[in-house]
Motif scaffolding. Structure first.
Motif, PDB file in Angstrom:
ATOM      1  N   GLU A  11       0.781  -1.257   0.074  1.00 24.12           N
ATOM      2  CA  GLU A  11      -0.141  -0.032   0.017  1.00 24.12           C
ATOM      3  C   GLU A  11       0.990   1.363  -0.089  1.00 24.12           C
TER       4      GLU A  11
ATOM      5  N   SER B 262      -5.144  12.150  -1.162  1.00 19.68           N
ATOM      6  CA  SER B 262      -4.506  11.429  -2.345  1.00 19.68           C
ATOM      7  C   SER B 262      -5.323  10.403  -2.476  1.00 19.68           C
ATOM      8  N   LYS B 263      -6.088   9.631  -1.506  1.00 17.12           N
ATOM      9  CA  LYS B 263      -6.723   8.438  -1.670  1.00 17.12           C
ATOM     10  C   LYS B 263      -8.048   8.651  -2.301  1.00 17.12           C
TER      11      LYS B 263
ATOM     12  N   ALA C  99      -1.656   6.538  -8.429  1.00 17.01           N
ATOM     13  CA  ALA C  99      -1.090   6.989  -7.234  1.00 17.01           C
ATOM     14  C   ALA C  99       0.167   7.641  -7.831  1.00 17.01           C
TER      15      ALA C  99
ATOM     16  N   SER D  57       3.457   3.867  -2.445  1.00 13.95           N
ATOM     17  CA  SER D  57       4.191   4.313  -3.734  1.00 13.95           C
ATOM     18  C   SER D  57       5.261   4.911  -3.542  1.00 13.95           C
TER      19      SER D  57
ATOM     20  N   ASN E  97      -9.083   6.713 -10.686  1.00 13.93           N
ATOM     21  CA  ASN E  97      -9.165   5.327 -11.109  1.00 13.93           C
ATOM     22  C   ASN E  97     -10.644   4.974 -11.832  1.00 13.93           C
TER      23      ASN E  97
ATOM     24  N   GLU F 275      -0.567  12.804   4.124  1.00 10.57           N
ATOM     25  CA  GLU F 275      -1.799  11.830   4.275  1.00 10.57           C
ATOM     26  C   GLU F 275      -2.321  11.435   5.587  1.00 10.57           C
TER      27      GLU F 275
ATOM     28  N   ASN G 267      -4.809   1.880 -10.635  1.00 10.35           N
ATOM     29  CA  ASN G 267      -4.642   2.410  -9.071  1.00 10.35           C
ATOM     30  C   ASN G 267      -2.924   2.710  -8.823  1.00 10.35           C
TER      31      ASN G 267
ATOM     32  N   ILE H 212      -7.082   9.275  -6.142  1.00 12.94           N
ATOM     33  CA  ILE H 212      -6.936   7.979  -6.792  1.00 12.94           C
ATOM     34  C   ILE H 212      -8.116   7.270  -7.047  1.00 12.94           C
TER      35      ILE H 212
ATOM     36  N   GLN I 189       0.380  10.728  -4.920  1.00 13.05           N
ATOM     37  CA  GLN I 189       0.998  10.312  -3.731  1.00 13.05           C
ATOM     38  C   GLN I 189       2.568  10.550  -4.022  1.00 13.05           C
TER      39      GLN I 189
END
Length: 167
Positions: free
Chosen positions: A59, A105-106, A87, A61, A113, A98, A83, A109, A91
């Motif tokens: 998990e 970021s999530k 990232a 990057s 995605n 974060e 994904n 993404i 990221q």
């Protein structure tokens, strides 16, 4: 891969021999996705990208490096690569705190995605339409609705989480 702006990006694959054909497909897909994301967001800033097949899910990057979980890759090859490449922008390139703003970021993404996923009919989404589609971001920024919990994660405690989350 050569971007429309003329920049050349070297892509290096590291994989298990039994997954050779799957990883060759990932190579072709990565070229397409890098071109799409470079046009859509900003040019990929590194001169190379390493795509590495691993046995354990990662998990994380790293700049210029994508780790693909072998079992996950076999189960859903398109999603894993998409994904991981998105990232790279949200990221590794666009750094964010974060811990305080995990949604930043999530959330981006997940959004990109989803927008780059093929339709159930097999046709690609019209990703070029995203180039001028910024209304969702402007609204989210203005209304501050991008994070469901208003307190950043480093300020949360067992005692106040239930109060803030409404549980």
């Amino acid at each position: 891969v050569r971007l429309d702006q003329g920049k050349q990006i070297g892509i290096h694959l590291f994989y298990f021999a039994k997954d050779s054909s799957l990883m060759q497909k990932q190579l072709r897909e990565s070229k397409l996705l890098i071109r799409q994301l470079s046009l859509l967001l900003t040019e990929y800033p590194y001169s190379s990208l390493n795509i590495i097949e691993t046995l354990r899910p990662q998990e994380q990057s790293f700049s210029g490096m994508v780790l693909l979980d072998a079992p996950g890759l076999r189960a859903n090859p398109g999603n894993s690569l998409r994904n991981a490449l998105v990232a790279q922008w949200f990221q590794a390139i666009c750094l964010s705190d974060e811990r305080s703003y995990p949604w930043l970021s999530k959330g981006f993404i997940q959004y990109y995605n989803w927008r780059l996923q093929p339709h159930s009919s097999g046709k690609e989404n019209n990703w070029m339409a995203l180039k001028d589609d910024r209304l969702w971001l402007k609204v989210a920024e203005k209304e501050r609705t991008t994070q469901p919990i208003s307190t950043s994660s480093d300020s949360l405690s067992v005692e106040n989480y239930a109060l803030i989350a409404g549980t």
